[in-house]
Design a protein around this motif. Sequence first.
Motif, PDB file in Angstrom:
ATOM      1  N   THR A   1       0.847  -1.185   0.000  1.00  7.42           N
ATOM      2  CA  THR A   1       0.000   0.000   0.000  1.00  7.42           C
ATOM      3  C   THR A   1       0.885   1.238   0.000  1.00  7.42           C
ATOM      4  N   ALA A   2       0.476   2.269  -0.748  1.00  2.08           N
ATOM      5  CA  ALA A   2       1.253   3.510  -0.815  1.00  2.08           C
ATOM      6  C   ALA A   2       1.414   4.112   0.580  1.00  2.08           C
TER       7      ALA A   2
ATOM      8  N   ASP B   1      11.404   6.319   8.190  1.00  2.00           N
ATOM      9  CA  ASP B   1      11.139   4.987   7.654  1.00  2.00           C
ATOM     10  C   ASP B   1       9.721   4.904   7.112  1.00  2.00           C
ATOM     11  N   ALA B   2       9.547   4.119   6.065  1.00  2.77           N
ATOM     12  CA  ALA B   2       8.224   3.765   5.550  1.00  2.77           C
ATOM     13  C   ALA B   2       8.201   2.248   5.447  1.00  2.77           C
ATOM     14  N   VAL B   3       7.209   1.608   6.022  1.00  2.23           N
ATOM     15  CA  VAL B   3       7.131   0.151   6.046  1.00  2.23           C
ATOM     16  C   VAL B   3       6.051  -0.303   5.075  1.00  2.23           C
ATOM     17  N   PHE B   4       6.402  -1.280   4.235  1.00  2.00           N
ATOM     18  CA  PHE B   4       5.480  -1.832   3.253  1.00  2.00           C
ATOM     19  C   PHE B   4       5.337  -3.324   3.499  1.00  2.00           C
ATOM     20  N   ALA B   5       4.148  -3.854   3.250  1.00  2.00           N
ATOM     21  CA  ALA B   5       3.914  -5.293   3.379  1.00  2.00           C
ATOM     22  C   ALA B   5       3.416  -5.824   2.041  1.00  2.00           C
ATOM     23  N   ALA B   6       3.906  -7.009   1.664  1.00  2.00           N
ATOM     24  CA  ALA B   6       3.485  -7.664   0.433  1.00  2.00           C
ATOM     25  C   ALA B   6       3.518  -9.163   0.673  1.00  2.00           C
ATOM     26  N   ALA B   7       2.756  -9.904  -0.119  1.00  3.36           N
ATOM     27  CA  ALA B   7       2.739 -11.358   0.038  1.00  3.36           C
ATOM     28  C   ALA B   7       2.416 -12.018  -1.295  1.00  3.36           C
ATOM     29  N   ALA B   8       2.843 -13.270  -1.423  1.00  4.25           N
ATOM     30  CA  ALA B   8       2.556 -14.044  -2.626  1.00  4.25           C
ATOM     31  C   ALA B   8       2.563 -15.524  -2.276  1.00  4.25           C
TER      32      ALA B   8
END
Length: 97
Positions: free
Chosen positions: A64-65, A73-80
């Motif tokens: 998510t933007a 810091d900017a934390v991003f989450a992703a999954a596959a």
Amino acid sequence: AKLTETFTSGGTTVDCRTTACFVTTFNSHDGSDPTWMPSRAQDVAQPLGFGTAVPAAVVTQQPTARTARSGADAVFAAAATGYDSVRWERSTDAGKT
């Protein structure tokens, strides 16, 4: 070295017939050059296949933007699914490289 279907890393056996495995090359430049900029743009990851095909990655969560102040810091989450992990990288040229 001979490529095999399985290998052990940190006490864990990995089977490349059921887990995505890659041969990866990293391009390293001379850091003593004052014009040198660290770049991973020329790195290459070649997927390996042994018998049973590894399922293609299916993204189940897009990052998510986020907005952050400079230096914060900017934390991003992703999954596959289909791969052990996913990795997103920031593109400065609309994904051309």
